[in-house]
Design an enzyme around this catalytic site. Structure first.
Site, PDB file in Angstrom:
ATOM      1  N   ASP A  98       0.900  -1.156   0.000  1.00  0.00           N
ATOM      2  CA  ASP A  98       0.000   0.000   0.000  1.00  0.00           C
ATOM      3  C   ASP A  98       0.933   1.198   0.000  1.00  0.00           C
ATOM      4  OD1 ASP A  98      -1.468   2.291   1.066  1.00  0.00           O
ATOM      5  OD2 ASP A  98      -3.092   0.874   1.391  1.00  0.00           O
ATOM      6  N   HIS A  99       1.038   1.870  -1.140  1.00  0.00           N
ATOM      7  CA  HIS A  99       2.128   2.845  -1.234  1.00  0.00           C
ATOM      8  C   HIS A  99       1.973   4.027  -0.275  1.00  0.00           C
ATOM      9  CE1 HIS A  99      -0.452   5.150  -4.020  1.00  0.00           C
ATOM     10  NE2 HIS A  99       0.346   6.170  -3.785  1.00  0.00           N
ATOM     11  N   HIS A 141      -5.759   2.961   1.179  1.00  0.00           N
ATOM     12  CA  HIS A 141      -4.907   4.052   1.662  1.00  0.00           C
ATOM     13  C   HIS A 141      -5.503   4.803   2.860  1.00  0.00           C
ATOM     14  CE1 HIS A 141      -2.897   3.129  -1.978  1.00  0.00           C
ATOM     15  NE2 HIS A 141      -3.602   3.881  -2.783  1.00  0.00           N
TER      16      HIS A 141
HETATM   17  C1  BG6 Z   1      -3.623   4.930  -6.343  1.00  0.00           C
HETATM   18  C2  BG6 Z   1      -4.972   5.083  -6.968  1.00  0.00           C
HETATM   19  O1  BG6 Z   1      -3.588   3.861  -5.465  1.00  0.00           O
HETATM   20  O2  BG6 Z   1      -3.281   6.133  -5.655  1.00  0.00           O
HETATM   21  C3  BG6 Z   1      -5.019   6.285  -7.906  1.00  0.00           C
HETATM   22  O3  BG6 Z   1      -5.297   3.907  -7.688  1.00  0.00           O
HETATM   23  C4  BG6 Z   1      -4.549   7.522  -7.198  1.00  0.00           C
HETATM   24  O4  BG6 Z   1      -6.320   6.489  -8.434  1.00  0.00           O
HETATM   25  C5  BG6 Z   1      -3.218   7.280  -6.479  1.00  0.00           C
HETATM   26  O5  BG6 Z   1      -4.401   8.548  -8.161  1.00  0.00           O
HETATM   27  C6  BG6 Z   1      -2.854   8.471  -5.608  1.00  0.00           C
HETATM   28  O6  BG6 Z   1      -1.568   8.300  -5.095  1.00  0.00           O
HETATM   29  P1  BG6 Z   1      -0.700   9.561  -4.626  1.00  0.00           P
HETATM   30  O7  BG6 Z   1       0.518   8.971  -4.010  1.00  0.00           O
HETATM   31  O8  BG6 Z   1      -0.422  10.370  -5.860  1.00  0.00           O
HETATM   32  O9  BG6 Z   1      -1.556  10.324  -3.660  1.00  0.00           O
END
Ligand code: BG6
Length: 510
Positions: free
Chosen positions: A184-185, A247
């Site tokens: 989960d980044h 997230h």
């Molecule tokens: C991803 C989603 O997990 O996270 C995307 O699938 C979203 O729709 C993205 O744009 C947002 O990531 P960050 O790190 O740019 O906030």
């Protein structure tokens, strides 16, 4: 510092966008920082017919994502990095016999002495996760008698509680839970990890971190972009599955959790599961109606430029009811949080890109300075996840002069002030953790299932319930007007700007 053992990274879906855009640049950062082990190679595997040389060209030497990074490096260093990449064509289907792959893995392992340690990264559609895990097992590529084997999977981890459970069970047939790393980044973001440190490394916040002092909690995740080229995927997913189930509930779990015994992965993950399990599941239609709002962006003009509505986007059905905006109010049923409302919203095509957590504290119980303009100006702790990462505390100060007029001042900390520090990118940090066998920042099966348990009834109500609300909002505004109804009686959403402290606060502190 933890040791990173010699190993091989096998990427399934290696010709896809994620590999070039995120994985390889993160590996390059690790290479640059001397964080890769002495013997380390990457084996890309997918359905494209490519040689090692063509793969190196595609994801390293001619990659637009590395151009900037290469400016500081010599040709020799770039070549050294590129030479760690290899490629294996799996044929027309991922669901096939992996004996040829096994042979290639063995040859590379013998030649480059990677110790039999293998990390499999599945950067493929989730429907392929289980077949790939099975084929790896059938080829004996999951056994740990000669080096460890780990499996990293990308979200979405299922589509609902049922499919999430089925996916977990499917993977666990071939890999044990400690071998599975669900990425989960958001957990790789420094500011998300800092939630733990803010809470548990300071004695000034934790005593106040409960229903006695906190009035409500607000979380905003806004993106200015629309669905871009992912309309096909997004239309089947929507904001709640795409951002909230993973997230945002991960962020919620870090705010809600009890102090862990220590900083070991299972100690932290056990508390996060407990937190997710304590979210009050909304069951009746009235609550679901009153506590959830969804919306969809409509065509508009932003800064003189025409912007498409969601239903006009490529891959999106013309009568789609998929939400690009979701706002949820909920409570947490435990001792610490009883009766404290949480308001969480996420959306695309908002005025700016920002993610932040706002802890709103209760007003002092005895108001001494009643005529001072202090009313409705609570103490707030703003934790900015991105951009302009930092923490801001809003507190009352006396306006110089006669009487006791009180205004709000800001006390802030910015990550950018740590100029000397290299802040790792999310994927870089997460890859390194997995290479070292540290699963703290990865989601465990029961965490994912607890999150689905909370989200499922909302999805079900939105699909089949009565009087479900779906509002349109013009692309580029802060969502549907009606979203304020959710937070009625409490105040209003804090609509943050690009900068952490860009509100017209009163400031006398240098
Ligand atoms: C991803 C989603 O997990 O996270 C995307 O699938 C979203 O729709 C993205 O744009 C947002 O990531 P960050 O790190 O740019 O906030």
């Amino acid at each position: 510092m933890k040791k990173t053992e010699n190993q091989m990274l096998v990427i399934f879906g290696a010709s896809g966008d994620l590999t070039a855009r995120k994985l390889v640049p993160s590996l390059f950062n690790l290479f640059n920082a001397n964080q890769l082990p002495k013997n380390f190679i990457v084996l890309g595997a997918s359905r494209s017919d490519m040689t090692d040389t063509a793969f190196r060209k595609k994801v390293v030497l001619e990659s637009k994502y590395l151009k900037e990074k290469f400016k500081q490096k010599s040709d020799k260093e770039i070549e050294e990095f590129a030479n760690t990449f290899f490629y294996e064509d799996l044929g027309s289907d991922y669901d096939t016999d992996y004996s040829r792959l096994r042979k290639r893995v063995e040859d590379l392992n013998n030649k480059y002495k990677t110790g039999g340690n293998i990390m499999y990264y599945l950067s493929t559609p989730p429907t392929l996760y289980e077949p790939i895990a099975k084929n790896l097992a059938d080829a004996g590529l999951n056994t740990q008698n000669n080096g460890w084997k780990r499996l990293i999977v990308e979200k979405p981890f299922g589509y609902s509680l049922e499919t999430g459970k089925a996916l977990n069970a499917g993977l666990q047939k071939y890999f044990t839970e400690p071998q599975i790393y669900r990425i989960d980044h958001y957990l790789g973001k420094e500011t998300v990890q800092n939630l733990l440190v803010t809470r548990f490394a300071n004695s000034i916040f934790e005593p106040l971190w409960n229903r006695n002092y906190i009035h409500h909690v607000e979380i905003t995740n806004a993106e200015s972009v629309g669905v871009e080229k992912r309309g096909g995927y997004y239309d089947k997913s929507g904001a709640l599955r795409d951002m909230f189930q993973n997230h945002l509930l991960q962020i919620v779990s870090l705010i809600v959790m009890e102090p862990p015994i220590g900083d070991q992965p299972e100690e932290i993950r056990n508390e996060k599961v407990k937190a997710l399990k304590s979210l009050r599941i909304m069951k009746d239609e009235e609550t679901l109606h009153d506590h959830t709002i969804r919306g969809q962006y409509m065509a508009s003009t932003i800064n003189g430029e025409k912007v498409k509505g969601y239903r006009e986007e490529e891959g999106v059905s013309a009568d789609s009811t998929t939400e690009t905006y979701a706002a949820i109010k909920f409570f947490v049923d435990n001792w610490r949080w009883k009766d404290v409302p949480f308001y969480v919203r996420t959306a695309k095509r908002m005025p700016t890109k920002v993610t932040e957590v706002v802890i709103h504290f209760k007003a002092p119980h005895h108001q001494i300075f009643q005529d001072s303009g202090l009313n409705n100006k609570d103490n707030k702790l703003v934790i900015r996840i991105q951009p302009d990462e930092g923490i801001l505390m809003k507190f009352g100060v006396k306006v110089p002069g006669q009487g006791f007029k009180v205004e709000r001042a800001n006390l802030d900390f910015y990550y950018s002030s740590l100029a000397e520090t290299h802040v790792m990118e999310a994927y870089e940090r997460l890859l390194l953790d997995a290479m070292q066998g540290d699963a703290t920042l990865y989601a465990r099966a029961d965490e994912v299932e607890a999150a689905w348990e909370f989200v499922d009834p909302i999805l079900e109500y939105w699909k089949n319930g009565k009087d479900v609300r779906m509002y349109g909002y013009a692309a580029g505004v802060w969502g549907p007007e009606n979203a304020d109804e959710l937070i009625d009686g409490i105040g209003y959403w804090r609509n943050p700007g690009e900068n952490l402290a860009d509100d017209p606060g009163y400031c006398v502190i240098c």
